[in-house]
Design a protein around this motif. Structure first.
Motif, PDB file in Angstrom:
ATOM      1  N   ILE A   7      39.890  24.274  44.938  1.00 25.75           N
ATOM      2  CA  ILE A   7      39.523  25.847  44.854  1.00 25.75           C
ATOM      3  C   ILE A   7      38.857  26.298  43.848  1.00 25.75           C
ATOM      4  O   ILE A   7      37.852  27.057  44.003  1.00 25.75           O
ATOM      5  N   GLY A   8      39.427  25.871  42.495  1.00 34.34           N
ATOM      6  CA  GLY A   8      38.718  26.195  41.659  1.00 34.34           C
ATOM      7  C   GLY A   8      37.196  25.797  41.131  1.00 34.34           C
ATOM      8  O   GLY A   8      36.512  26.624  40.819  1.00 34.34           O
ATOM      9  N   ALA A   9      37.050  24.576  41.704  1.00 31.04           N
ATOM     10  CA  ALA A   9      35.828  23.796  41.530  1.00 31.04           C
ATOM     11  C   ALA A   9      34.971  24.708  42.662  1.00 31.04           C
ATOM     12  O   ALA A   9      33.703  24.952  42.379  1.00 31.04           O
ATOM     13  N   GLY A  10      35.413  24.645  43.604  1.00 39.23           N
ATOM     14  CA  GLY A  10      34.794  25.165  44.772  1.00 39.23           C
ATOM     15  C   GLY A  10      34.366  26.726  44.818  1.00 39.23           C
ATOM     16  O   GLY A  10      33.097  27.027  45.133  1.00 39.23           O
ATOM     17  N   LEU A  11      35.102  27.463  43.942  1.00 41.42           N
ATOM     18  CA  LEU A  11      34.555  28.689  43.667  1.00 41.42           C
ATOM     19  C   LEU A  11      33.677  28.799  42.494  1.00 41.42           C
ATOM     20  O   LEU A  11      32.851  29.830  42.429  1.00 41.42           O
ATOM     21  N   GLY A  12      34.356  28.204  41.663  1.00 43.87           N
ATOM     22  CA  GLY A  12      33.583  28.472  40.246  1.00 43.87           C
ATOM     23  C   GLY A  12      32.424  28.001  39.855  1.00 43.87           C
ATOM     24  O   GLY A  12      31.517  28.463  39.270  1.00 43.87           O
ATOM     25  N   THR A  13      32.119  26.779  40.685  1.00 40.57           N
ATOM     26  CA  THR A  13      30.611  26.274  40.481  1.00 40.57           C
ATOM     27  C   THR A  13      29.612  27.220  40.967  1.00 40.57           C
ATOM     28  O   THR A  13      28.616  27.503  40.405  1.00 40.57           O
ATOM     29  N   PRO A  14      29.584  27.440  42.140  1.00 37.83           N
ATOM     30  CA  PRO A  14      28.349  28.158  42.812  1.00 37.83           C
ATOM     31  C   PRO A  14      28.627  29.711  42.140  1.00 37.83           C
ATOM     32  O   PRO A  14      27.521  30.292  42.058  1.00 37.83           O
ATOM     33  N   MET A  15      29.701  30.214  41.761  1.00 38.96           N
ATOM     34  CA  MET A  15      29.691  31.525  41.133  1.00 38.96           C
ATOM     35  C   MET A  15      29.086  31.405  39.814  1.00 38.96           C
ATOM     36  O   MET A  15      28.309  32.401  39.670  1.00 38.96           O
ATOM     37  N   GLY A  16      29.360  30.237  38.981  1.00 35.46           N
ATOM     38  CA  GLY A  16      28.622  30.097  37.777  1.00 35.46           C
ATOM     39  C   GLY A  16      26.886  30.029  37.913  1.00 35.46           C
ATOM     40  O   GLY A  16      26.371  30.521  37.222  1.00 35.46           O
ATOM     41  N   VAL A  17      26.498  29.458  39.024  1.00 38.42           N
ATOM     42  CA  VAL A  17      25.347  28.991  39.308  1.00 38.42           C
ATOM     43  C   VAL A  17      24.725  30.402  39.803  1.00 38.42           C
ATOM     44  O   VAL A  17      23.369  30.889  39.256  1.00 38.42           O
ATOM     45  N   ILE A  18      25.141  31.088  40.523  1.00 35.60           N
ATOM     46  CA  ILE A  18      24.722  32.577  41.146  1.00 35.60           C
ATOM     47  C   ILE A  18      24.715  33.576  39.881  1.00 35.60           C
ATOM     48  O   ILE A  18      23.589  34.393  39.922  1.00 35.60           O
ATOM     49  N   ALA A  19      25.759  33.327  39.111  1.00 36.84           N
ATOM     50  CA  ALA A  19      25.568  34.500  37.878  1.00 36.84           C
ATOM     51  C   ALA A  19      24.467  34.014  36.820  1.00 36.84           C
ATOM     52  O   ALA A  19      23.948  34.999  36.299  1.00 36.84           O
ATOM     53  N   ALA A  20      24.126  32.848  36.755  1.00 37.85           N
ATOM     54  CA  ALA A  20      23.435  32.320  35.756  1.00 37.85           C
ATOM     55  C   ALA A  20      21.746  32.826  36.267  1.00 37.85           C
ATOM     56  O   ALA A  20      21.054  33.172  35.670  1.00 37.85           O
ATOM     57  N   VAL A  21      21.593  32.475  37.688  1.00 37.10           N
ATOM     58  CA  VAL A  21      20.180  32.790  38.231  1.00 37.10           C
ATOM     59  C   VAL A  21      19.962  34.423  38.273  1.00 37.10           C
ATOM     60  O   VAL A  21      18.683  34.649  38.056  1.00 37.10           O
ATOM     61  N   ASN A  22      21.148  35.111  38.371  1.00 32.96           N
ATOM     62  CA  ASN A  22      21.070  36.585  38.406  1.00 32.96           C
ATOM     63  C   ASN A  22      21.365  36.989  37.154  1.00 32.96           C
ATOM     64  O   ASN A  22      22.033  38.055  37.317  1.00 32.96           O
ATOM     65  N   LYS A  23      21.232  36.728  35.992  1.00 28.00           N
ATOM     66  CA  LYS A  23      21.621  37.125  34.761  1.00 28.00           C
ATOM     67  C   LYS A  23      21.222  38.615  34.547  1.00 28.00           C
ATOM     68  O   LYS A  23      20.216  39.013  34.581  1.00 28.00           O
ATOM     69  N   ASP A  24      22.333  39.173  34.116  1.00 28.46           N
ATOM     70  CA  ASP A  24      22.346  40.785  33.822  1.00 28.46           C
ATOM     71  C   ASP A  24      22.134  41.597  35.238  1.00 28.46           C
ATOM     72  O   ASP A  24      21.991  42.749  34.853  1.00 28.46           O
ATOM     73  N   LYS A  25      22.186  40.910  36.240  1.00 34.06           N
ATOM     74  CA  LYS A  25      21.960  41.862  37.498  1.00 34.06           C
ATOM     75  C   LYS A  25      23.436  42.263  38.066  1.00 34.06           C
ATOM     76  O   LYS A  25      24.461  41.632  37.481  1.00 34.06           O
ATOM     77  N   TRP A  26      23.631  42.844  39.089  1.00 37.37           N
ATOM     78  CA  TRP A  26      24.883  43.163  39.600  1.00 37.37           C
ATOM     79  C   TRP A  26      25.655  42.159  40.072  1.00 37.37           C
ATOM     80  O   TRP A  26      26.830  42.083  39.827  1.00 37.37           O
ATOM     81  N   GLN A  27      24.905  41.052  40.631  1.00 40.31           N
ATOM     82  CA  GLN A  27      25.783  39.682  40.794  1.00 40.31           C
ATOM     83  C   GLN A  27      26.481  39.055  39.622  1.00 40.31           C
ATOM     84  O   GLN A  27      27.641  38.867  39.787  1.00 40.31           O
ATOM     85  N   ASP A  28      25.739  39.116  38.625  1.00 45.01           N
ATOM     86  CA  ASP A  28      26.272  38.566  37.191  1.00 45.01           C
ATOM     87  C   ASP A  28      27.436  39.193  36.783  1.00 45.01           C
ATOM     88  O   ASP A  28      28.450  39.094  36.453  1.00 45.01           O
ATOM     89  N   GLN A  29      27.327  40.837  36.868  1.00 42.94           N
ATOM     90  CA  GLN A  29      28.263  41.320  36.394  1.00 42.94           C
ATOM     91  C   GLN A  29      29.562  41.502  37.214  1.00 42.94           C
ATOM     92  O   GLN A  29      30.702  41.295  36.379  1.00 42.94           O
ATOM     93  N   VAL A  30      29.525  41.612  38.456  1.00 45.13           N
ATOM     94  CA  VAL A  30      30.533  41.193  39.299  1.00 45.13           C
ATOM     95  C   VAL A  30      31.421  40.047  38.848  1.00 45.13           C
ATOM     96  O   VAL A  30      32.571  39.957  39.039  1.00 45.13           O
ATOM     97  N   ILE A  31      30.708  38.881  38.736  1.00 46.36           N
ATOM     98  CA  ILE A  31      31.103  37.601  38.947  1.00 46.36           C
ATOM     99  C   ILE A  31      31.862  37.375  37.508  1.00 46.36           C
ATOM    100  O   ILE A  31      32.942  36.973  37.149  1.00 46.36           O
ATOM    101  N   ARG A  32      31.215  38.051  36.381  1.00 47.03           N
ATOM    102  CA  ARG A  32      31.744  38.124  35.142  1.00 47.03           C
ATOM    103  C   ARG A  32      33.239  38.943  34.970  1.00 47.03           C
ATOM    104  O   ARG A  32      34.182  38.584  34.508  1.00 47.03           O
ATOM    105  N   VAL A  33      33.255  40.057  35.756  1.00 43.58           N
ATOM    106  CA  VAL A  33      34.326  40.861  35.962  1.00 43.58           C
ATOM    107  C   VAL A  33      35.406  39.956  36.598  1.00 43.58           C
ATOM    108  O   VAL A  33      36.591  39.958  36.100  1.00 43.58           O
ATOM    109  N   LEU A  34      35.081  39.536  37.688  1.00 45.42           N
ATOM    110  CA  LEU A  34      36.183  38.465  38.127  1.00 45.42           C
ATOM    111  C   LEU A  34      36.730  37.478  37.471  1.00 45.42           C
ATOM    112  O   LEU A  34      38.091  37.191  37.516  1.00 45.42           O
TER     113      LEU A  34
END
Length: 340
Positions: free
Chosen positions: A114-141
Protein backbone atom coordinates in the motif's frame (compact mmCIF):
# COMPACT_ATOMS: atom_id res chain seq x y z
CA UNK A 1 39.06 -13.89 -17.60
CA UNK A 2 39.86 -10.55 -16.03
CA UNK A 3 36.15 -9.76 -15.72
CA UNK A 4 35.52 -13.11 -14.01
CA UNK A 5 38.26 -12.38 -11.50
CA UNK A 6 36.75 -8.99 -10.78
CA UNK A 7 33.36 -10.56 -10.18
CA UNK A 8 34.88 -13.23 -7.93
CA UNK A 9 36.80 -10.61 -5.95
CA UNK A 10 33.63 -8.52 -5.66
CA UNK A 11 31.62 -11.46 -4.38
CA UNK A 12 34.38 -12.37 -1.92
CA UNK A 13 34.56 -8.83 -0.55
CA UNK A 14 30.77 -8.66 -0.32
CA UNK A 15 30.58 -11.96 1.55
CA UNK A 16 33.38 -10.91 3.89
CA UNK A 17 31.61 -7.62 4.68
CA UNK A 18 28.41 -9.52 5.46
CA UNK A 19 30.29 -11.81 7.88
CA UNK A 20 31.89 -8.81 9.59
CA UNK A 21 28.49 -7.15 9.90
CA UNK A 22 26.96 -10.29 11.38
CA UNK A 23 29.80 -10.62 13.86
CA UNK A 24 29.39 -6.97 14.86
CA UNK A 25 25.67 -7.58 15.29
CA UNK A 26 26.37 -10.52 17.59
CA UNK A 27 28.70 -8.39 19.70
CA UNK A 28 26.12 -5.60 19.89
CA UNK A 29 23.36 -8.02 20.88
CA UNK A 30 25.54 -9.59 23.56
CA UNK A 31 26.50 -6.18 25.00
CA UNK A 32 22.84 -5.07 25.06
CA UNK A 33 21.96 -8.19 27.02
CA UNK A 34 24.67 -7.41 29.57
CA UNK A 35 24.06 -3.69 30.09
CA UNK A 36 20.27 -3.87 30.38
CA UNK A 37 19.19 -2.77 33.89
CA UNK A 38 17.50 -6.11 34.47
CA UNK A 39 18.58 -9.09 36.53
CA UNK A 40 17.91 -12.12 34.28
CA UNK A 41 18.35 -14.51 37.20
CA UNK A 42 15.84 -12.69 39.39
CA UNK A 43 13.42 -12.57 36.47
CA UNK A 44 13.64 -16.36 36.20
CA UNK A 45 13.55 -17.42 39.85
CA UNK A 46 11.33 -14.65 41.21
CA UNK A 47 11.78 -12.17 44.03
CA UNK A 48 11.12 -14.72 46.79
CA UNK A 49 13.75 -17.26 45.73
CA UNK A 50 16.44 -18.22 48.25
CA UNK A 51 20.08 -17.24 47.87
CA UNK A 52 21.05 -20.84 47.09
CA UNK A 53 18.56 -21.07 44.24
CA UNK A 54 19.72 -17.70 42.93
CA UNK A 55 23.40 -18.76 42.93
CA UNK A 56 22.57 -22.09 41.26
CA UNK A 57 20.73 -20.41 38.36
CA UNK A 58 23.43 -17.73 38.17
CA UNK A 59 26.08 -20.39 37.59
CA UNK A 60 23.80 -22.40 35.32
CA UNK A 61 23.47 -19.38 33.02
CA UNK A 62 27.24 -18.98 32.97
CA UNK A 63 27.14 -15.50 34.46
CA UNK A 64 29.93 -16.39 36.89
CA UNK A 65 32.38 -16.84 34.01
CA UNK A 66 34.58 -14.12 32.49
CA UNK A 67 32.92 -11.96 29.85
CA UNK A 68 34.86 -13.45 26.93
CA UNK A 69 33.76 -16.96 27.92
CA UNK A 70 30.16 -15.80 28.17
CA UNK A 71 30.44 -14.39 24.64
CA UNK A 72 31.83 -17.68 23.32
CA UNK A 73 28.95 -19.55 24.97
CA UNK A 74 26.56 -17.08 23.33
CA UNK A 75 28.17 -17.69 19.93
CA UNK A 76 27.80 -21.45 20.42
CA UNK A 77 24.13 -21.06 21.26
CA UNK A 78 23.52 -18.86 18.20
CA UNK A 79 25.27 -21.29 15.87
CA UNK A 80 23.22 -24.19 17.25
CA UNK A 81 20.02 -22.05 17.19
CA UNK A 82 19.62 -22.52 20.93
CA UNK A 83 18.18 -19.21 22.15
CA UNK A 84 16.87 -20.47 25.44
CA UNK A 85 13.37 -20.53 26.91
CA UNK A 86 11.06 -17.57 27.34
CA UNK A 87 10.22 -16.74 30.93
CA UNK A 88 6.81 -15.38 29.97
CA UNK A 89 5.56 -18.32 27.87
CA UNK A 90 7.74 -21.20 29.07
CA UNK A 91 8.33 -22.15 25.42
CA UNK A 92 11.57 -22.06 23.40
CA UNK A 93 12.14 -18.50 22.21
CA UNK A 94 12.64 -19.58 18.61
CA UNK A 95 9.30 -21.39 18.69
CA UNK A 96 7.55 -18.27 20.04
CA UNK A 97 9.12 -16.08 17.35
CA UNK A 98 8.17 -18.59 14.65
CA UNK A 99 4.55 -17.92 15.65
CA UNK A 100 4.78 -14.14 16.11
CA UNK A 101 7.02 -13.08 13.22
CA UNK A 102 4.81 -14.39 10.36
CA UNK A 103 1.93 -12.27 11.64
CA UNK A 104 4.08 -9.14 11.42
CA UNK A 105 5.45 -10.18 8.02
CA UNK A 106 1.88 -10.44 6.70
CA UNK A 107 1.03 -7.05 8.19
CA UNK A 108 4.21 -5.33 6.96
CA UNK A 109 3.99 -6.87 3.47
CA UNK A 110 0.46 -5.60 2.91
CA UNK A 111 1.48 -2.24 4.39
CA UNK A 112 4.52 -1.79 2.12
CA UNK A 113 2.47 -2.73 -0.94
CA UNK A 114 0.00 0.00 0.00
CA UNK A 115 2.76 2.44 0.95
CA UNK A 116 4.84 1.96 -2.20
CA UNK A 117 1.73 1.76 -4.38
CA UNK A 118 0.54 5.13 -3.09
CA UNK A 119 3.81 6.88 -2.32
CA UNK A 120 5.62 6.29 -5.62
CA UNK A 121 3.03 7.75 -8.02
CA UNK A 122 2.18 10.53 -5.57
CA UNK A 123 5.85 11.51 -5.39
CA UNK A 124 6.15 11.53 -9.18
CA UNK A 125 2.97 13.61 -9.58
CA UNK A 126 4.16 16.07 -6.93
CA UNK A 127 7.53 16.49 -8.65
CA UNK A 128 6.07 16.93 -12.13
CA UNK A 129 3.62 19.54 -10.80
CA UNK A 130 6.07 21.30 -8.48
CA UNK A 131 4.49 24.17 -6.53
CA UNK A 132 1.11 23.63 -8.20
CA UNK A 133 -2.05 22.61 -6.34
CA UNK A 134 -1.36 18.89 -6.90
CA UNK A 135 2.04 19.26 -5.25
CA UNK A 136 0.58 21.22 -2.34
CA UNK A 137 -2.17 18.67 -1.67
CA UNK A 138 0.25 15.73 -1.80
CA UNK A 139 2.71 17.47 0.50
CA UNK A 140 -0.04 18.15 3.04
CA UNK A 141 -1.17 14.51 2.90
CA UNK A 142 2.43 13.35 3.35
CA UNK A 143 2.94 15.70 6.27
CA UNK A 144 -0.21 14.38 7.94
CA UNK A 145 0.86 10.77 7.44
CA UNK A 146 4.28 11.51 8.90
CA UNK A 147 3.06 13.64 11.82
CA UNK A 148 -0.04 11.91 13.17
CA UNK A 149 0.71 9.37 15.95
CA UNK A 150 -0.03 5.89 14.65
CA UNK A 151 -1.69 4.78 17.90
CA UNK A 152 -4.09 7.75 17.69
CA UNK A 153 -5.00 7.11 14.06
CA UNK A 154 -5.43 3.43 14.92
CA UNK A 155 -7.95 4.13 17.68
CA UNK A 156 -9.87 6.67 15.55
CA UNK A 157 -9.93 4.26 12.59
CA UNK A 158 -11.23 1.44 14.81
CA UNK A 159 -13.94 3.71 16.14
CA UNK A 160 -15.06 4.80 12.67
CA UNK A 161 -14.54 1.83 10.34
CA UNK A 162 -15.14 -1.03 12.79
CA UNK A 163 -17.37 0.18 15.62
CA UNK A 164 -19.59 2.56 13.64
CA UNK A 165 -19.50 1.44 10.01
CA UNK A 166 -18.60 -2.24 10.44
CA UNK A 167 -16.58 -2.25 7.21
CA UNK A 168 -13.54 -4.11 8.62
CA UNK A 169 -12.67 -6.58 11.34
CA UNK A 170 -11.69 -5.47 14.81
CA UNK A 171 -8.82 -6.57 17.03
CA UNK A 172 -6.79 -9.75 16.63
CA UNK A 173 -5.80 -11.68 13.51
CA UNK A 174 -9.27 -13.14 12.94
CA UNK A 175 -12.68 -13.54 14.55
CA UNK A 176 -12.76 -15.49 17.81
CA UNK A 177 -15.12 -18.01 16.22
CA UNK A 178 -12.41 -19.25 13.82
CA UNK A 179 -9.54 -19.62 16.29
CA UNK A 180 -8.14 -23.17 16.20
CA UNK A 181 -9.86 -24.19 12.97
CA UNK A 182 -6.73 -23.90 10.81
CA UNK A 183 -3.66 -26.10 11.49
CA UNK A 184 -0.46 -24.07 11.86
CA UNK A 185 1.74 -25.21 8.97
CA UNK A 186 3.57 -22.03 8.01
CA UNK A 187 2.15 -19.73 10.75
CA UNK A 188 1.14 -17.36 7.95
CA UNK A 189 -2.59 -17.31 8.61
CA UNK A 190 -3.60 -16.36 5.07
CA UNK A 191 -1.49 -19.14 3.56
CA UNK A 192 -2.51 -21.73 6.15
CA UNK A 193 -6.20 -20.99 5.65
CA UNK A 194 -5.81 -21.42 1.87
CA UNK A 195 -3.91 -24.70 2.32
CA UNK A 196 -6.65 -25.96 4.65
CA UNK A 197 -9.40 -24.83 2.29
CA UNK A 198 -10.91 -22.68 5.06
CA UNK A 199 -12.02 -19.71 2.99
CA UNK A 200 -14.15 -18.27 5.77
CA UNK A 201 -11.02 -18.06 7.93
CA UNK A 202 -9.09 -16.50 5.03
CA UNK A 203 -11.62 -13.72 4.52
CA UNK A 204 -11.86 -13.13 8.26
CA UNK A 205 -8.07 -12.83 8.53
CA UNK A 206 -7.92 -10.54 5.50
CA UNK A 207 -10.74 -8.42 6.93
CA UNK A 208 -8.80 -8.00 10.18
CA UNK A 209 -5.58 -7.22 8.31
CA UNK A 210 -6.89 -4.47 6.01
CA UNK A 211 -7.23 -1.62 8.51
CA UNK A 212 -3.89 -1.90 10.39
CA UNK A 213 -2.06 -2.53 7.11
CA UNK A 214 -3.72 0.51 5.52
CA UNK A 215 -2.71 2.74 8.45
CA UNK A 216 0.88 1.50 8.40
CA UNK A 217 0.91 1.79 4.61
CA UNK A 218 -0.30 5.40 4.76
CA UNK A 219 2.40 6.20 7.31
CA UNK A 220 5.17 4.66 5.18
CA UNK A 221 3.76 6.23 2.00
CA UNK A 222 4.46 9.66 3.49
CA UNK A 223 8.19 8.85 3.64
CA UNK A 224 8.24 7.18 0.22
CA UNK A 225 6.34 10.11 -1.34
CA UNK A 226 8.79 12.69 -0.03
CA UNK A 227 11.84 10.73 -1.15
CA UNK A 228 10.34 9.97 -4.59
CA UNK A 229 9.52 13.65 -5.08
CA UNK A 230 13.06 14.64 -4.15
CA UNK A 231 14.63 12.06 -6.49
CA UNK A 232 12.34 13.01 -9.36
CA UNK A 233 12.98 16.74 -8.99
CA UNK A 234 16.68 16.05 -9.29
CA UNK A 235 16.16 14.03 -12.49
CA UNK A 236 13.65 16.40 -14.10
CA UNK A 237 16.22 19.20 -13.93
CA UNK A 238 18.79 17.14 -15.84
CA UNK A 239 19.67 17.99 -19.45
CA UNK A 240 18.70 14.58 -20.82
CA UNK A 241 15.05 15.22 -19.91
CA UNK A 242 15.07 18.46 -21.93
CA UNK A 243 16.82 16.67 -24.79
CA UNK A 244 14.21 13.90 -24.80
CA UNK A 245 11.40 16.46 -24.99
CA UNK A 246 13.15 18.32 -27.83
CA UNK A 247 13.49 15.05 -29.76
CA UNK A 248 9.71 14.66 -29.68
CA UNK A 249 9.12 12.20 -26.84
CA UNK A 250 5.85 12.73 -25.02
CA UNK A 251 5.82 14.07 -21.48
CA UNK A 252 4.56 10.74 -20.19
CA UNK A 253 7.41 8.80 -21.88
CA UNK A 254 10.01 11.29 -20.66
CA UNK A 255 8.83 11.19 -17.07
CA UNK A 256 8.06 7.50 -16.58
CA UNK A 257 10.50 5.80 -18.95
CA UNK A 258 13.57 8.00 -18.55
CA UNK A 259 13.37 10.10 -15.38
CA UNK A 260 11.61 7.49 -13.27
CA UNK A 261 13.79 4.73 -14.72
CA UNK A 262 16.85 6.47 -13.30
CA UNK A 263 15.54 6.60 -9.74
CA UNK A 264 14.47 2.96 -9.48
CA UNK A 265 17.72 1.95 -7.82
CA UNK A 266 17.35 4.67 -5.19
CA UNK A 267 13.71 3.70 -4.61
CA UNK A 268 14.70 0.10 -3.99
CA UNK A 269 16.77 1.22 -0.99
CA UNK A 270 13.98 3.47 0.32
CA UNK A 271 11.31 0.77 0.04
CA UNK A 272 13.61 -1.85 1.61
CA UNK A 273 14.37 0.40 4.59
CA UNK A 274 10.68 1.24 4.96
CA UNK A 275 9.81 -2.46 4.93
CA UNK A 276 12.43 -3.23 7.57
CA UNK A 277 11.10 -0.41 9.74
CA UNK A 278 7.58 -1.82 9.44
CA UNK A 279 8.77 -5.27 10.52
CA UNK A 280 10.40 -4.04 13.71
CA UNK A 281 8.40 -0.88 14.35
CA UNK A 282 4.78 -2.05 14.13
CA UNK A 283 4.50 -2.48 17.89
CA UNK A 284 2.14 0.47 18.42
CA UNK A 285 -0.35 -0.61 15.79
CA UNK A 286 -0.09 -4.22 17.01
CA UNK A 287 -0.89 -3.03 20.53
CA UNK A 288 -3.90 -0.96 19.44
CA UNK A 289 -5.31 -3.81 17.35
CA UNK A 290 -4.29 -6.58 19.80
CA UNK A 291 -2.39 -8.09 16.89
CA UNK A 292 -0.15 -10.94 18.16
CA UNK A 293 2.92 -9.99 16.16
CA UNK A 294 6.67 -9.69 16.56
CA UNK A 295 6.64 -6.14 17.95
CA UNK A 296 4.13 -6.97 20.63
CA UNK A 297 6.11 -10.10 21.57
CA UNK A 298 9.33 -8.07 21.91
CA UNK A 299 7.69 -5.35 24.00
CA UNK A 300 5.91 -7.78 26.32
CA UNK A 301 9.13 -9.62 27.08
CA UNK A 302 11.12 -6.41 27.46
CA UNK A 303 8.75 -5.18 30.16
CA UNK A 304 9.29 -8.28 32.30
CA UNK A 305 13.03 -8.53 31.65
CA UNK A 306 12.95 -11.74 29.58
CA UNK A 307 16.45 -11.29 28.17
CA UNK A 308 16.50 -14.53 26.17
CA UNK A 309 13.56 -13.31 24.13
CA UNK A 310 14.77 -9.70 23.92
CA UNK A 311 18.28 -10.57 22.72
CA UNK A 312 16.92 -12.99 20.14
CA UNK A 313 14.46 -10.41 18.84
CA UNK A 314 17.18 -7.77 18.55
CA UNK A 315 19.38 -10.25 16.68
CA UNK A 316 16.57 -11.16 14.30
CA UNK A 317 15.84 -7.48 13.57
CA UNK A 318 19.49 -6.98 12.65
CA UNK A 319 19.50 -10.07 10.43
CA UNK A 320 16.34 -8.81 8.70
CA UNK A 321 18.00 -5.51 7.83
CA UNK A 322 21.13 -7.28 6.58
CA UNK A 323 18.94 -9.55 4.45
CA UNK A 324 17.08 -6.54 3.03
CA UNK A 325 20.38 -4.89 2.14
CA UNK A 326 21.47 -8.03 0.32
CA UNK A 327 18.15 -8.11 -1.53
CA UNK A 328 18.63 -4.45 -2.45
CA UNK A 329 22.05 -5.23 -3.91
CA UNK A 330 20.54 -8.01 -6.01
CA UNK A 331 17.78 -5.71 -7.26
CA UNK A 332 20.39 -3.06 -8.10
CA UNK A 333 21.88 -5.48 -10.60
CA UNK A 334 18.46 -6.16 -12.08
CA UNK A 335 17.49 -2.50 -12.52
CA UNK A 336 20.92 -1.07 -13.34
CA UNK A 337 23.10 -3.14 -15.73
CA UNK A 338 26.09 -0.92 -14.93
CA UNK A 339 26.37 -2.53 -11.48
CA UNK A 340 26.65 -6.07 -12.86
Amino acid sequence: MRLSRRRLNGLTEHGFSILITLFGLLILTFVIGRIMPTDPVRAMVGEDASREVYEHVYQQLGLDKPMWQQFLLYLRDVVTLDFGTSIRTGQPVLQDIARALPATIELATFAIIIGAGLGTPMGVIAAVNKDKWQDQVIRVLSLMGHSMPIFWTGMIALLIFYANLGWVGGSGRMSQFYIGLVPERTNFLLIDSILAGQWDVFWSALNHLILPAALLGYSSSAYITRMTRSFMLDQINQEYVTTARVKGLSRRQTIWRHAFGNIRVQLVTIVALAYGSLLEGAVLIETVFAFPGFGQYLTSNLLIGDMNAVMTCVLIVGVIFIGLNILSDILYRVFDPRTR
